[in-house]
Write an enzyme that holds these catalytic residues in place. Structure first.
Site, PDB file in Angstrom:
ATOM      1  N   GLU A   1       0.833  -1.194   0.000  1.00 23.77           N
ATOM      2  CA  GLU A   1       0.000   0.000   0.000  1.00 23.77           C
ATOM      3  C   GLU A   1       0.869   1.245   0.000  1.00 23.77           C
ATOM      4  O   GLU A   1       0.600   2.197  -0.711  1.00 23.77           O
ATOM      5  CB  GLU A   1      -0.908   0.004   1.247  1.00 23.77           C
ATOM      6  CG  GLU A   1      -1.989   1.093   1.231  1.00 23.77           C
ATOM      7  CD  GLU A   1      -1.558   2.412   1.878  1.00 23.77           C
ATOM      8  OE1 GLU A   1      -2.260   3.417   1.693  1.00 23.77           O
ATOM      9  OE2 GLU A   1      -0.504   2.456   2.547  1.00 23.77           O
ATOM     10  N   GLU A   2       1.925   1.220   0.801  1.00 21.65           N
ATOM     11  CA  GLU A   2       2.628   2.464   1.108  1.00 21.65           C
ATOM     12  C   GLU A   2       3.241   3.134  -0.115  1.00 21.65           C
ATOM     13  O   GLU A   2       3.185   4.347  -0.253  1.00 21.65           O
ATOM     14  CB  GLU A   2       3.716   2.220   2.153  1.00 21.65           C
ATOM     15  CG  GLU A   2       3.171   1.828   3.526  1.00 21.65           C
ATOM     16  CD  GLU A   2       2.350   2.918   4.200  1.00 21.65           C
ATOM     17  OE1 GLU A   2       2.135   3.969   3.590  1.00 21.65           O
ATOM     18  OE2 GLU A   2       1.903   2.683   5.333  1.00 21.65           O
TER      19      GLU A   2
END
Lengths: 439, 439
Positions: free
Chosen positions: B292-293
């Site tokens: 996600e990051e």
């Protein structure tokens, strides 16, 4: 007082000190630059007022943090190897080159350390504790100041101390640790609260081992100076109301709350008092002490150099708790009646309250045996230990309004004591080993 | 729900993830270890329940922070040279070896950057802003995600971004920054709030010059996996209630709140739902997204691989806002009526409230065009951005009681949606460039 609030220079001066000079550990070039700065600002403030400023030499410790400060938990079942956020404690020697590794023994008090006894030989002692609020500082600070030396005396190879903190974002808090008489000092570092929590979990699951590498060192004592300035009293110039703060700071952050704030408060107080015509009855003297953080040489040096004058020091006040909003005033035993008469104007800044408890300060402490009465302007300590002795003790943490209010309160207390007909009662000499004078 | 509160494993599991694996940026060995760990824990939780767990491969970005990240203000009148507390932004390239030095242009918005235009050529662009509360994150985060690339397009040599933070103790917040199409990426770093304040003062007194040295680099894409586990529905196994969180974290701190907390919440929800007899009507599937990051490859990969199934994904929920106490639930348009019927048991954990606003999440976002309804369990965001993307995102910041309450709320919402007779209304496809589905 109103002038300090409306036309005050305290915040601008604090910005100047912290932005242009920054951290100023005793013995460092920045400490010398700060002395020069303070002397020049005093001379500006006192120009045409008859006041004067000067330097008084003192020898100060000269400790250097160095450039290597690393350590961490070694891998163990359930725990990966991971680095600690740490800072060497002031006074720590270096580790052996390349660092050291050892098992950890955790203790939560000096008594627990003594009970561990031989178990700590060859180990790293980890001082954990439960500091949760500012008032816990006094209770737990001996783990930092005395713990490493006591651990060394028992044969420990190093000490790690949980930071004395009321907030943490992985932010270690440095501070002084004392050498033990008759035992070699051991390398000592403060862990961030987070890393102390980690190490606590690892020790509980243990055995836990850590590594530590520091290249700190202590050099021969250096030349420092107390910076002194005064306005002579119009009637009793030999009677002195002393306002103190310490010009040195730790070498991390910029020493904004500790004790840049105190420095600019007492400078501001003198600046506005110098503008009063006529001058107060007695002399108001500001002393910016050279070395509070790691040696107290400034305070000791002043008390020695001025020993003959101390019987006529009618009051001493030290600002060294940051720039929280002012809460009220305090005094040593017997001072309440006079201090209460000074309260009404302090109500304007919310400080028109006489607070119980002793007054004092590290740098003025050496004047206590001479019977000098102490007074205090107390400030809200809530967030002081969030940043105390950390990289986060920076200008942005200081509220300009509170700083101005503190300075105004100090100015009023100093002026009023210097101009009062009466004086505070002298203090009895402290009983041997006791805490006489506390009430 | 009661079982999650009284016999929950969420906190112990979060301790295990953060202490034994720690930070787990996509592409790193720790990310692979986290996948293996999660798969093993799912298999334990589902043993004998008929549920199963598996890995789904996705290619993930592979960025490495490197070991050099330093910079600072150069001396100028009124300001000493001083180092910044900074972190490279994820995706940043290295500076030239030895670093760069340039004058600073400060802007407070992307519009101001465009207005500065040619003035930024050859300069370092400093993105300052006024983030003060969690709800400001959305408003200012484009300065970090898009600012550096836009600055590069205008010829800037580097970018410094004030950390997106609600508290700071000299703690920089990293985060992703996007590459610009058709322009080379520029080195980009986050400054701590304190250093941003300093730089702001220096620019105001300017001209201000800074130095910056980073050795970050982007390697070829690596192999990662979404970790998926499910309990098949007893009546409608092809209809799926999806619970998501992301297994990757930034490479600083240990990703405790972001998003270890979400990971253990959705794992815990599946664990307790798997113990229900009979199973709910529909399938409950947990997806721990791989990335996600810095890339969203996990969420995109899932939506692509499962495109054919998405019309039968009846709800998706993502936990990725830390482990504050639960506040209530939310849903995409038209979901209120059904969600309100689920509220009564949530009152036990203080979350029996339907909250206005959209539901969503970065990883489940790619399912939006397929019309998948989203729901949310909202948690108190007050302290999330104190630690988000910092070295301080560690286990000690997570309250075990709130974490258990969050997990219980997620478990109940998932179970109830999976077992309800009705389903939430499908969402209309987003309008081109718009924000359809928000309400």
């Amino acid at each position: 007082m109103g002038r300090v609030l409306s036309e005050g220079r305290a915040y601008a001066r604090l910005a100047e000190l912290t932005d242009s000079i920054g951290p100023r550990l005793a013995g460092s070039p920045a400490a010398a630059a700060a002395e020069k700065w303070a002397l020049a600002r005093f001379e500006e403030d006192l120009k045409g007022t008859g006041g004067r400023a000067w330097l008084e030499p003192v020898k100060v410790p000269h400790w250097e943090r160095g450039t290597v400060a690393r350590g961490g938990l070694l891998a163990q079942p359930g725990f990966r190897a991971q680095p600690f956020a740490l800072l060497a404690l002031g006074g720590s020697p270096a580790t052996p080159p390349g660092g050291l590794e050892a098992e950890v023994v955790e203790v939560d008090s000096l008594e627990a350390l003594q009970a561990a006894g031989e178990r700590v030989r060859g180990k790293v002692v980890f001082f954990d504790h439960a500091m949760a609020q500012p008032s816990d500082y006094g209770r737990f600070s001996s783990l930092r100041t005395r713990g490493p030396a006591e651990a060394g005396r028992l044969g420990a190879v190093a000490a790690l101390v949980r930071s004395l903190a009321t907030a943490s974002l992985r932010s270690p808090h440095t501070g002084a640790t004392n050498a033990a008489e008759g035992a070699p000092p051991v390398p000592a570092a403060a862990l961030s609260v987070e890393d102390a929590e980690l190490l606590h979990r690892a020790v509980a699951a243990g055995p836990a081992r850590v590594r530590l590498e520091l290249d700190s060192r202590t050099l021969p004592d250096a030349d420092g100076h107390n910076v002194v300035a005064e306005i002579r009293g119009r009637e009793k110039p030999d009677e002195v109301v002393l306002l103190g703060a310490h010009l040195d700071s730790w070498d991390v952050g910029t020493g904004a709350h500790d004790d840049g704030a105190g420095v600019v408060m007492v400078m501001e107080a003198l600046r506005v008092i110098a503008q009063q015509k006529p001058a107060p009855r007695r002399t108001v003297r500001v002393v910016l002490f050279a070395n509070e953080e790691n040696g107290l040489r400034g305070g000791r040096g002043y008390a020695e150099a001025h020993a003959a004058e101390l019987p006529k020091h009618v009051a001493a006040l030290e600002m060294d708790s940051g720039a929280g909003r002012p809460l009220g005033v305090a005094a040593t035993a017997g001072g309440e009646a006079l201090m209460r008469r000074l309260l009404p104007p302090l109500a304007k800044v919310g400080a028109g309250v006489f607070l119980p408890g002793d007054a004092g300060g590290a740098d003025i402490g050496p004047m206590r045996p001479a019977g000098v009465p102490f007074v205090a302007v107390r400030v809200d300590p809530t967030h002081y230990f969030d940043v105390h002795h950390t990289e986060a003790d920076t200008l942005d943490k200081v509220d300009p309004v509170f700083l101005a209010q503190d300075a105004a309160a100090v100015a009023w207390v100093a002026y009023a004591l210097a101009d009062a007909v009466e004086v505070l009662p002298r203090q009895p000499p402290p009983a041997a080993g006791g805490a006489a004078g506390r009430h």
